[in-house]
Write an enzyme that holds these catalytic residues in place. Structure first.
Site, PDB file in Angstrom:
ATOM      1  N   HIS A 111      48.802  38.831  58.439  1.00  0.00           N
ATOM      2  CA  HIS A 111      47.676  39.203  59.301  1.00  0.00           C
ATOM      3  C   HIS A 111      47.383  38.046  60.256  1.00  0.00           C
ATOM      4  O   HIS A 111      47.549  36.877  59.903  1.00  0.00           O
ATOM      5  CB  HIS A 111      46.448  39.522  58.447  1.00  0.00           C
ATOM      6  CG  HIS A 111      45.319  40.073  59.242  1.00  0.00           C
ATOM      7  ND1 HIS A 111      44.456  39.265  59.951  1.00  0.00           N
ATOM      8  CD2 HIS A 111      44.927  41.344  59.491  1.00  0.00           C
ATOM      9  CE1 HIS A 111      43.582  40.029  60.592  1.00  0.00           C
ATOM     10  NE2 HIS A 111      43.848  41.292  60.330  1.00  0.00           N
ATOM     11  N   GLU A 167      49.117  44.892  65.420  1.00  0.00           N
ATOM     12  CA  GLU A 167      47.712  44.602  65.693  1.00  0.00           C
ATOM     13  C   GLU A 167      47.632  43.528  66.769  1.00  0.00           C
ATOM     14  O   GLU A 167      47.798  42.332  66.467  1.00  0.00           O
ATOM     15  CB  GLU A 167      47.018  44.097  64.428  1.00  0.00           C
ATOM     16  CG  GLU A 167      47.075  45.078  63.279  1.00  0.00           C
ATOM     17  CD  GLU A 167      46.030  44.750  62.221  1.00  0.00           C
ATOM     18  OE1 GLU A 167      45.017  45.442  62.168  1.00  0.00           O
ATOM     19  OE2 GLU A 167      46.238  43.782  61.480  1.00  0.00           O
TER      20      GLU A 167
HETATM   21  P1  PGA Z   1      39.031  45.473  63.081  1.00  0.00           P
HETATM   22  O1  PGA Z   1      40.052  44.692  62.169  1.00  0.00           O
HETATM   23  O2  PGA Z   1      39.311  46.943  62.948  1.00  0.00           O
HETATM   24  O3  PGA Z   1      37.686  45.109  62.546  1.00  0.00           O
HETATM   25  O4  PGA Z   1      39.239  44.999  64.487  1.00  0.00           O
HETATM   26  C1  PGA Z   1      41.397  45.078  62.197  1.00  0.00           C
HETATM   27  C2  PGA Z   1      42.215  44.142  61.383  1.00  0.00           C
HETATM   28  O5  PGA Z   1      41.992  42.931  61.389  1.00  0.00           O
HETATM   29  O6  PGA Z   1      43.165  44.594  60.707  1.00  0.00           O
END
Ligand code: PGA
Length: 263
Positions: free
Chosen positions: A96, A168
């Site tokens: 992440h 992401e």
């Molecule tokens: P968020 O987080 O939906 O609060 O932007 C997404 C993530 O970090 O996976």
């Protein structure tokens, strides 16, 4: 049509008791939604043991947020794949952007963790994403291709089949995040699909690619409509069970009205 993956990483937010309450709620919701969805939750390590029985009964996949690649050793503060396998977790979130940003995690380390997870039959959920500078410099695709290649290095086709990817964009994540345009997400997911097909001729077309980063009630349907978006990875909009329920129910009816049933 494959199952749509949808789940949430709680990050460092919920206590054990809060996690149990959330999971009980999710369990009830899971009984009402169709089998088109594969739900998953990724609690903090302390909650994994007490939550495990609740997820097993509900067919909700349980994941952890990070682990070391070694089975055991002098790594104070770390947790090993062997320890997580003992709990019976189904998946492991790796790489992440917060792990990369605050704990210096890199693609080489993630690759070791991917192999370690697969040795224990734990599904790796590998997170990739470009940051705002890389986007501005127009090297998003190069960055993402490099992340994919290194994180998935030396996997066999059979192993790659077990992997999930979460795209992401770092600039879209969290309170300061700016939600991505669906057209941008479409372009990147198509690119990731091509890259995966290049890396894994047999299974590259089947590896699920989830999208995450400020996914919310207003935009999730735009993303899930896209051809190569095979799931959603949600933070804030899914941490409150009532809020997550709205998304799950809308998604479920959307899928039921738009696609042929899952075989
Ligand atoms: P968020 O987080 O939906 O609060 O932007 C997404 C993530 O970090 O996976």
């Amino acid at each position: 049509m494959k199952k749509i993956w949808i789940g949430t990483n709680w990050k460092m937010t919920k206590t054990i008791e809060e996690g149990i309450q959330f999971t009980k709620g999710l369990r009830e919701i899971s009984e009402a939604v169709t089998s088109n969805l594969q739900l998953f939750i990724i609690p903090s390590h302390t909650s994994l043991v007490p939550i495990k029985p609740l997820t097993t009964a509900a067919n909700i996949y349980l994941g952890a947020q990070n682990m070391h690649w070694e089975d055991s050793g002098p790594y104070t503060g770390e947790i090993s794949p062997r320890m997580l396998a003992e709990i019976g977790i189904d998946m492991i979130e790796l790489g992440h952007s917060e792990r990369r940003q605050y704990f210096n995690e890199n693609d080489e380390a993630i690759n070791k963790k991917v192999h370690a997870a697969l040795n224990y039959s734990i599904k790796p959920l590998v997170c990739i994403g470009e940051n705002i500078d890389q986007k501005k410099q127009q090297i998003s695709k190069e960055t993402l291709a490099a992340q994919l290649k290194v994180c998935l290095q030396n996997l066999s086709e059979e192993q790659a089949k077990e992997v999930l990817i979460a795209y992401e964009p770092v600039w879209a994540i969290g309170e300061q995040g700016i939600p991505a345009d669906a057209s941008y997400v479409a372009e990147i997911h198509d690119f990731l699909r091509n890259t995966l097909e290049g890396l894994f001729a047999e299974v590259g077309s089947e590896i699920p690619i989830l999208f995450g980063g400020s996914v919310n009630h207003d935009n999730f349907l735009d993303y899930i409509e896209l051809e190569n978006v095979n799931g959603l990875f949600i933070g804030r909009a899914a941490w409150n069970i009532e809020s997550f329920q709205v998304i799950l129910q809308q998604l479920d009816s959307h899928l039921a009205s738009n696609v042929s049933p899952i075989l």
